[in-house]
Each structure stands twice: as C-alpha cells, then as structure tokens.
Design an enzyme around this catalytic site. Structure first.
Site, short mmCIF file in Angstrom:
data_model
loop_
_atom_site.label_atom_id
_atom_site.label_comp_id
_atom_site.label_asym_id
_atom_site.label_seq_id
_atom_site.Cartn_x
_atom_site.Cartn_y
_atom_site.Cartn_z
N SER A 136 0.69 -0.73 -0.16
CA SER A 136 0.13 0.22 0.13
C SER A 136 1.30 1.58 0.01
O SER A 136 2.19 1.07 0.99
CB SER A 136 -0.45 0.03 1.26
OG SER A 136 -1.08 1.23 1.32
N TYR A 150 -1.87 -1.10 9.93
CA TYR A 150 -1.36 -1.47 9.30
C TYR A 150 -0.72 -1.14 8.08
O TYR A 150 -0.03 -1.54 7.18
CB TYR A 150 -3.07 -1.37 8.02
CG TYR A 150 -3.07 -0.82 7.22
CD1 TYR A 150 -3.30 -2.81 6.64
CD2 TYR A 150 -3.26 -0.12 5.73
CE1 TYR A 150 -3.76 -2.34 4.47
CE2 TYR A 150 -3.24 -0.53 4.50
CZ TYR A 150 -3.57 -1.56 4.22
OH TYR A 150 -4.03 -1.71 2.99
N1 LIG Z 1 -8.70 -1.02 -0.99
C1 LIG Z 1 -7.61 -0.75 -1.22
O1 LIG Z 1 -7.87 1.07 -1.21
C2 LIG Z 1 -6.47 -1.27 -1.29
C3 LIG Z 1 -5.28 0.61 -1.06
C4 LIG Z 1 -4.08 -0.27 -0.78
C5 LIG Z 1 -3.05 -1.18 -0.94
N2 LIG Z 1 -4.67 -2.83 -1.37
C6 LIG Z 1 -4.01 -3.72 -0.86
O2 LIG Z 1 -4.96 -4.81 -1.48
C7 LIG Z 1 -5.06 -5.89 -0.98
C8 LIG Z 1 -6.47 -6.39 -1.76
O3 LIG Z 1 -7.42 -5.37 -0.82
P1 LIG Z 1 -8.64 -5.19 -1.68
O4 LIG Z 1 -9.07 -4.27 -1.42
O5 LIG Z 1 -9.15 -6.17 -2.23
O6 LIG Z 1 -9.97 -5.57 -0.23
P2 LIG Z 1 -10.79 -6.39 -0.28
O7 LIG Z 1 -12.00 -6.24 -1.06
O8 LIG Z 1 -11.67 -6.61 1.48
O9 LIG Z 1 -9.88 -7.98 -0.52
C9 LIG Z 1 -9.22 -8.44 0.98
C10 LIG Z 1 -9.36 -9.85 0.18
O10 LIG Z 1 -8.24 -10.72 0.94
C11 LIG Z 1 -8.37 -11.99 1.30
N3 LIG Z 1 -8.53 -12.13 3.01
C12 LIG Z 1 -8.65 -11.08 4.32
N4 LIG Z 1 -8.38 -12.46 4.77
C13 LIG Z 1 -7.61 -13.62 4.74
C14 LIG Z 1 -7.46 -14.28 5.44
N5 LIG Z 1 -7.42 -14.56 6.34
N6 LIG Z 1 -6.52 -16.06 4.60
C15 LIG Z 1 -6.82 -15.64 3.36
N7 LIG Z 1 -7.73 -14.15 2.58
C16 LIG Z 1 -8.12 -13.89 3.14
C17 LIG Z 1 -9.92 -11.67 1.56
O11 LIG Z 1 -11.03 -12.41 1.20
P3 LIG Z 1 -12.11 -14.04 2.19
O12 LIG Z 1 -12.39 -12.69 3.38
O13 LIG Z 1 -12.45 -14.65 1.80
O14 LIG Z 1 -11.16 -14.80 3.08
C18 LIG Z 1 -10.51 -11.02 0.54
O15 LIG Z 1 -10.69 -11.82 -0.73
C19 LIG Z 1 -4.64 -5.41 0.45
O16 LIG Z 1 -3.63 -6.17 0.57
C20 LIG Z 1 -4.92 -4.79 0.58
O17 LIG Z 1 -4.18 -4.44 1.74
C21 LIG Z 1 -6.24 -1.96 -0.95
#
Ligand SMILES: NC(=O)c1ccc[n+]([C@@H]2O[C@H](COP(=O)([O-])OP(=O)(O)OC[C@H]3O[C@@H](n4cnc5c(N)ncnc54)[C@H](OP(=O)(O)O)[C@@H]3O)[C@@H](O)[C@H]2O)c1
Length: 262
Positions: A136, A150
């Site tokens: 991030s 985080y």
């Molecule tokens: N959205 C933003 O603004 C943003 C910004 C910067 C970075 N990111 C990063 O992007 C990545 C993806 O996030 P997203 O934004 O797409 O959010 P999201 O839609 O909430 O997706 C998160 C994913 O991680 C999985 N996950 C969470 N805990 C887990 C566990 N213990 N074991 C296996 N899978 C797990 C969830 O699946 P299950 O619940 O089915 O396990 C889900 O598929 C993350 O690393 C996040 O930190 C996001």
C-alpha cells in the site's frame, strides 16, 4: 488458453477478484485462494478460464504451503504468484491492543512471508517466475494515522520484497520480484476496516483520486507482462513520495494544517 499459471491470494473479492477476471480474459490458468469458498467459485466462473479454487487462510503457514502444493499438483508449475490477501483496521497508535497488532501482522505481513517462502524455491528450481506483493502507498508514506499498524505491516512487506529481490538478483536473473503500491481503491477493504467514509471510484479523497479494482487489476496484468521492481498504481503518488522524503516534518505539518488531523 496459454500455459501461464498464476496464483492469486485474496481472490474472493476486490483487487484479487478483478485480477482473476482480467487474467482469465487473457486465457491464463489460475489458482484462486481466500477463506470464502463460494465467493472464490463465483470468481472462477466469471474468469471463464481453467481455475483451481483452494480455500486458504493465509495466516496459517500450512495453508499457504498447501496452496503451493495444490497448484503444482494441478498444473505442474507456477509462473506468477500474487500475495494480495490482506485487511485493514481503523485505529490510532495509542488505541492498539496486542490482539490488533498480532492479527494485522499475521494477515498483512506474515502471510506475505509464507507466500514468498512457499513459492520462491519453485522459481529457483525453474530459474524463472514472478512474485508480486500487494502493499500500500501507506507502507511508504504513512499519512493516515488511523491506519497505524496496517501501514507498519505494509512497510514490512516493502522491506521483505526489496531484500528478497536483492538476494536473488545476481544468481536468478529470470526471477522477478515486484511490489505494488495502490493508493485508495473502492473495494470491501473499507467496509472490513470500518473506514468512516467509504471511498467511491473516481472521487477525490485528500490528495488522490480513488481507483476501481478493475483499474488496479489492469495495471497488475501489465506488470506481469512487463515486470518492474515497484508499481504505484496512481502516478500522483510518486510526487508525494519525493515531497515526503524531502522534509518529513514539513509534510506532516502541512497535512495536519490541511485536514485538522490526518
Ligand atoms: N482497497 C484499498 O484502498 C487498498 C489500498 C492499498 C492496498 N490495498 C491492498 O490490496 C489488497 C487487496 O485488498 P482489496 O482492496 O481488494 O480488499 P478486499 O476486497 O477486502 O479483499 C481482501 C481479500 O483478502 C482476503 N483475505 C483476508 N483475510 C484473509 C485470510 N486470513 N486468508 C486468506 N485470504 C484473506 C479476502 O478473502 P476472504 O475474506 O474470503 O478470506 C479478500 O479476498 C490487500 O492487501 C490490501 O491491503 C487495498
């Protein structure tokens, strides 16, 4: 269909699901991992390609090793492994409990280490492969203070990624290790992290425009075709990094003056 095999963790929603659909449309073969099996199966259907679903809790080393083994059993090899799973929390430093720290460290930082240790030996055997860690922007410039632990865990991801890249560079030039630094993306991340204001793609929040998961997935797909060390999914962020590094104190002062807090 191509012979390329990509493993994506956190593929049940958001960026991981969008990436699965994007790579599926290019005919890549997939391995999709997360805890929610039904959601993974739905994403596999939408991806429209050969896709293996492996229910996985990335906070468990054994689950991540099983993911690698299932992928190799199904396809015989892995070309790209994307450590994308993660979640956030909305808490300032002084409010953090031991449990908050342990949980976020496990899902954001240790999971990435497990993924790297599971797949890099396979890449070394083949002399090629591409590991992509989704970090991030907050791991580089910690400008949102309520993301405290985080952002700290994502900083750790940045370091592990850079160090592994340095370790492998000379002996394994065919192995690429990339870090992706998204800004703000409209996904379930914000619901899970209990963000006070859910960001909508296209709107402006603070310094930056909120991206869609599809936009970020497109950029990761391009990164797979043209590997680089680091990718800021929002080009506006690059300028912020240099401003921050030039004078941290001044950067923070301006931020607090502008927003009342971060
Ligand atoms: N959205 C933003 O603004 C943003 C910004 C910067 C970075 N990111 C990063 O992007 C990545 C993806 O996030 P997203 O934004 O797409 O959010 P999201 O839609 O909430 O997706 C998160 C994913 O991680 C999985 N996950 C969470 N805990 C887990 C566990 N213990 N074991 C296996 N899978 C797990 C969830 O699946 P299950 O619940 O089915 O396990 C889900 O598929 C993350 O690393 C996040 O930190 C996001």
């Amino acid at each position: 269909m191509t012979n390329e095999v990509t493993v994506i963790t956190g593929a049940s929603s958001g960026i991981g699901a969008a990436l699965a659909r994007q790579l599926g449309s290019k005919g890549q073969q997939l391995v999709l991992a997360a805890r929610r099996e039904n959601e993974l199966r739905e994403v596999a259907k939408q991806a429209g390609t050969r896709a293996l679903v492996v229910p996985t809790d990335v906070t468990r080393r054994g689950d991540v090793e099983n993911l690698r083994s299932q992928a190799l059993k199904e396809y015989g090899h892995v070309d790209v492994w994307v450590n994308n799973a993660g979640r956030g929390i909305t808490k300032s430093v002084l409010d953090l409990t031991d449990r908050d720290v342990d949980e976020i460290t496990a899902v954001v930082l240790k999971s990435v280490l497990y993924g790297m240790q599971a797949i890099i030996p396979h890449f070394q055997e083949r002399g090629r492969g591409h590991l992509i860690n989704i970090s991030s922007f907050l791991g580089r410039v910690p400008l949102v203070s309520h993301r405290s632990i985080y952002s700290a865990a994502k900083s750790g991801v940045n370091v592990l990624t850079a160090n592994a890249r340095m370790d492998l560079k000379a002996k394994f030039p065919g192995i690429h290790i990339s870090l992706v630094l998204p800004g703000i993306v409209e996904t379930d991340f914000h619901k899970v992290a209990k963000t006070p204001q859910i960001p909508r793609a296209g709107s402006k929040l603070g310094f930056i425009i909120v991206q869609s998961a599809e936009e970020v997935a497109d950029q990761i797909a391009t990164l797979i075709e043209h590997p680089v060390a680091e990718l800021y999914t929002n080009p506006a962020l690059v300028g912020l990094v240099s401003q921050y590094c030039q004078d941290v104190g001044k950067f923070e002062e301006n931020l607090v003056r502008r927003t009342g807090s971060s």
